[in-house]
Design a protein around this motif. Sequence first.
Motif, PDB file in Angstrom:
ATOM      1  N   VAL A   1      56.827  41.544  44.575  1.00 13.71           N
ATOM      2  CA  VAL A   1      55.950  41.066  43.512  1.00 13.71           C
ATOM      3  C   VAL A   1      54.909  42.127  43.235  1.00 13.71           C
ATOM      4  O   VAL A   1      54.298  42.657  44.151  1.00 13.71           O
ATOM      5  N   GLN A   2      54.714  42.405  41.965  1.00 20.38           N
ATOM      6  CA  GLN A   2      53.714  43.393  41.557  1.00 20.38           C
ATOM      7  C   GLN A   2      52.676  42.694  40.677  1.00 20.38           C
ATOM      8  O   GLN A   2      53.017  41.841  39.875  1.00 20.38           O
ATOM      9  N   LEU A   3      51.433  43.090  40.880  1.00 22.50           N
ATOM     10  CA  LEU A   3      50.333  42.565  40.078  1.00 22.50           C
ATOM     11  C   LEU A   3      49.670  43.720  39.363  1.00 22.50           C
ATOM     12  O   LEU A   3      49.279  44.702  39.990  1.00 22.50           O
ATOM     13  N   GLN A   4      49.528  43.590  38.054  1.00 22.02           N
ATOM     14  CA  GLN A   4      48.890  44.628  37.252  1.00 22.02           C
ATOM     15  C   GLN A   4      47.645  44.048  36.616  1.00 22.02           C
ATOM     16  O   GLN A   4      47.727  43.189  35.745  1.00 22.02           O
ATOM     17  N   ALA A   5      46.500  44.517  37.074  1.00 22.54           N
ATOM     18  CA  ALA A   5      45.221  44.027  36.563  1.00 22.54           C
ATOM     19  C   ALA A   5      44.645  45.022  35.576  1.00 22.54           C
ATOM     20  O   ALA A   5      44.850  46.238  35.697  1.00 22.54           O
ATOM     21  N   SER A   6      43.896  44.504  34.627  1.00 23.42           N
ATOM     22  CA  SER A   6      43.263  45.362  33.636  1.00 23.42           C
ATOM     23  C   SER A   6      42.008  44.691  33.104  1.00 23.42           C
ATOM     24  O   SER A   6      41.795  43.490  33.317  1.00 23.42           O
ATOM     25  N   MET A  81      34.544  36.469  31.446  1.00 27.44           N
ATOM     26  CA  MET A  81      33.239  36.523  32.107  1.00 27.44           C
ATOM     27  C   MET A  81      32.144  36.657  31.058  1.00 27.44           C
ATOM     28  O   MET A  81      32.137  37.632  30.290  1.00 27.44           O
ATOM     29  N   ASN A  82      31.262  35.686  31.013  1.00 33.91           N
ATOM     30  CA  ASN A  82      30.148  35.689  30.070  1.00 33.91           C
ATOM     31  C   ASN A  82      28.825  35.783  30.812  1.00 33.91           C
ATOM     32  O   ASN A  82      28.745  35.500  32.015  1.00 33.91           O
ATOM     33  N   ILE A  83      27.794  36.140  30.082  1.00 33.86           N
ATOM     34  CA  ILE A  83      26.426  36.236  30.618  1.00 33.86           C
ATOM     35  C   ILE A  83      26.436  36.998  31.936  1.00 33.86           C
ATOM     36  O   ILE A  83      25.939  36.544  32.969  1.00 33.86           O
ATOM     37  N   LEU A  84      27.030  38.161  31.905  1.00 36.51           N
ATOM     38  CA  LEU A  84      27.181  38.947  33.132  1.00 36.51           C
ATOM     39  C   LEU A  84      25.834  39.398  33.660  1.00 36.51           C
ATOM     40  O   LEU A  84      24.908  39.724  32.902  1.00 36.51           O
ATOM     41  N   LYS A  85      25.730  39.423  34.976  1.00 38.83           N
ATOM     42  CA  LYS A  85      24.516  39.820  35.672  1.00 38.83           C
ATOM     43  C   LYS A  85      24.811  41.046  36.523  1.00 38.83           C
ATOM     44  O   LYS A  85      25.966  41.309  36.884  1.00 38.83           O
ATOM     45  N   THR A  86      23.767  41.744  36.891  1.00 39.32           N
ATOM     46  CA  THR A  86      23.962  42.943  37.712  1.00 39.32           C
ATOM     47  C   THR A  86      24.643  42.589  39.033  1.00 39.32           C
ATOM     48  O   THR A  86      25.426  43.383  39.564  1.00 39.32           O
ATOM     49  N   GLU A  87      24.376  41.386  39.531  1.00 38.51           N
ATOM     50  CA  GLU A  87      24.989  40.978  40.799  1.00 38.51           C
ATOM     51  C   GLU A  87      26.475  40.637  40.662  1.00 38.51           C
ATOM     52  O   GLU A  87      27.131  40.351  41.662  1.00 38.51           O
ATOM     53  N   ASP A  88      27.015  40.656  39.450  1.00 38.89           N
ATOM     54  CA  ASP A  88      28.446  40.474  39.264  1.00 38.89           C
ATOM     55  C   ASP A  88      29.202  41.786  39.465  1.00 38.89           C
ATOM     56  O   ASP A  88      30.439  41.793  39.459  1.00 38.89           O
ATOM     57  N   THR A  89      28.474  42.872  39.631  1.00 36.53           N
ATOM     58  CA  THR A  89      29.110  44.166  39.864  1.00 36.53           C
ATOM     59  C   THR A  89      29.930  44.136  41.142  1.00 36.53           C
ATOM     60  O   THR A  89      29.409  43.796  42.213  1.00 36.53           O
ATOM     61  N   ALA A  90      31.196  44.472  41.021  1.00 40.13           N
ATOM     62  CA  ALA A  90      32.103  44.404  42.169  1.00 40.13           C
ATOM     63  C   ALA A  90      33.479  44.905  41.742  1.00 40.13           C
ATOM     64  O   ALA A  90      33.748  45.092  40.544  1.00 40.13           O
ATOM     65  N   VAL A  91      34.322  45.099  42.727  1.00 38.39           N
ATOM     66  CA  VAL A  91      35.745  45.289  42.451  1.00 38.39           C
ATOM     67  C   VAL A  91      36.385  43.909  42.423  1.00 38.39           C
ATOM     68  O   VAL A  91      36.225  43.126  43.373  1.00 38.39           O
ATOM     69  N   TYR A  92      37.089  43.617  41.352  1.00 39.68           N
ATOM     70  CA  TYR A  92      37.716  42.312  41.177  1.00 39.68           C
ATOM     71  C   TYR A  92      39.209  42.436  41.470  1.00 39.68           C
ATOM     72  O   TYR A  92      39.882  43.333  40.959  1.00 39.68           O
ATOM     73  N   LEU A 107      55.431  29.916  50.694  1.00 39.23           N
ATOM     74  CA  LEU A 107      54.403  30.500  49.847  1.00 39.23           C
ATOM     75  C   LEU A 107      54.041  31.890  50.348  1.00 39.23           C
ATOM     76  O   LEU A 107      53.813  32.085  51.555  1.00 39.23           O
ATOM     77  N   ASN A 108      53.978  32.845  49.437  1.00 37.24           N
ATOM     78  CA  ASN A 108      53.612  34.214  49.792  1.00 37.24           C
ATOM     79  C   ASN A 108      52.398  34.630  48.970  1.00 37.24           C
ATOM     80  O   ASN A 108      52.336  34.383  47.770  1.00 37.24           O
ATOM     81  N   GLY A 109      51.468  35.290  49.601  1.00 39.06           N
ATOM     82  CA  GLY A 109      50.265  35.754  48.917  1.00 39.06           C
ATOM     83  C   GLY A 109      50.346  37.230  48.593  1.00 39.06           C
ATOM     84  O   GLY A 109      50.826  38.026  49.411  1.00 39.06           O
ATOM     85  N   TYR A 110      49.871  37.592  47.398  1.00 37.64           N
ATOM     86  CA  TYR A 110      49.875  38.986  46.977  1.00 37.64           C
ATOM     87  C   TYR A 110      48.539  39.328  46.313  1.00 37.64           C
ATOM     88  O   TYR A 110      47.913  38.486  45.652  1.00 37.64           O
ATOM     89  N   TRP A 111      48.136  40.576  46.488  1.00 34.55           N
ATOM     90  CA  TRP A 111      46.894  41.090  45.911  1.00 34.55           C
ATOM     91  C   TRP A 111      47.184  42.186  44.903  1.00 34.55           C
ATOM     92  O   TRP A 111      48.081  43.012  45.111  1.00 34.55           O
ATOM     93  N   GLY A 112      46.412  42.214  43.837  1.00 29.90           N
ATOM     94  CA  GLY A 112      46.450  43.318  42.900  1.00 29.90           C
ATOM     95  C   GLY A 112      45.642  44.490  43.427  1.00 29.90           C
ATOM     96  O   GLY A 112      45.005  44.399  44.488  1.00 29.90           O
ATOM     97  N   GLN A 113      45.620  45.568  42.675  1.00 31.06           N
ATOM     98  CA  GLN A 113      45.000  46.806  43.157  1.00 31.06           C
ATOM     99  C   GLN A 113      43.492  46.818  42.985  1.00 31.06           C
ATOM    100  O   GLN A 113      42.832  47.685  43.532  1.00 31.06           O
ATOM    101  N   GLY A 114      42.940  45.872  42.263  1.00 30.94           N
ATOM    102  CA  GLY A 114      41.491  45.845  42.061  1.00 30.94           C
ATOM    103  C   GLY A 114      41.075  46.579  40.803  1.00 30.94           C
ATOM    104  O   GLY A 114      41.611  47.636  40.474  1.00 30.94           O
ATOM    105  N   THR A 115      40.118  45.994  40.121  1.00 29.13           N
ATOM    106  CA  THR A 115      39.559  46.627  38.924  1.00 29.13           C
ATOM    107  C   THR A 115      38.038  46.537  39.001  1.00 29.13           C
ATOM    108  O   THR A 115      37.490  45.476  39.328  1.00 29.13           O
ATOM    109  N   LEU A 116      37.370  47.628  38.731  1.00 24.03           N
ATOM    110  CA  LEU A 116      35.922  47.700  38.909  1.00 24.03           C
ATOM    111  C   LEU A 116      35.193  47.160  37.688  1.00 24.03           C
ATOM    112  O   LEU A 116      35.470  47.567  36.552  1.00 24.03           O
TER     113      LEU A 116
END
Length: 121
Positions: A1-6, A81-92, A107-116
């Motif tokens: 399984v591949q996850l592509q985040a953007s 994501m609305n009304i973004l705050k500085t504390e929302d800064t993270a890799v998602y 059930l199998n769990g998979y993670w995407g590569q992360g998007t900043l």
Amino acid sequence: VQLQASGGGLVQPGGSLTLSCAASGSIFSIDVMGWYRQASGNQRELVAGITTGGSTTYGDSVKDRFTISRDNAKNTVDLKMNILKTEDTAVYYCNVLVRLRDSRARLNGYWGQGTLVTVSS
């Protein structure tokens, strides 16, 4: 399984951003799709999750600001994501709980590569 985040990037406080994640591979079904985030020096935390039936859950810090949605036919999940705050800064990170075609009972769990996501003026 591949996850592509953007969709990550730089946004000013109070602004909006939408993250998208597409899952592909030998998937029979995806029970849960979700987003987690990890800020520098912090543990990874749940942002939002959504089941096949559309039930949602949100982290306390994003309730009423973020909205998760999914397209079951396309195996995609979005996070508006609305009304973004500085504390929302993270890799998602996109996360899915999947039943594979050749192992439907498990059930199998998979993670995407992360998007900043950076919220800054």
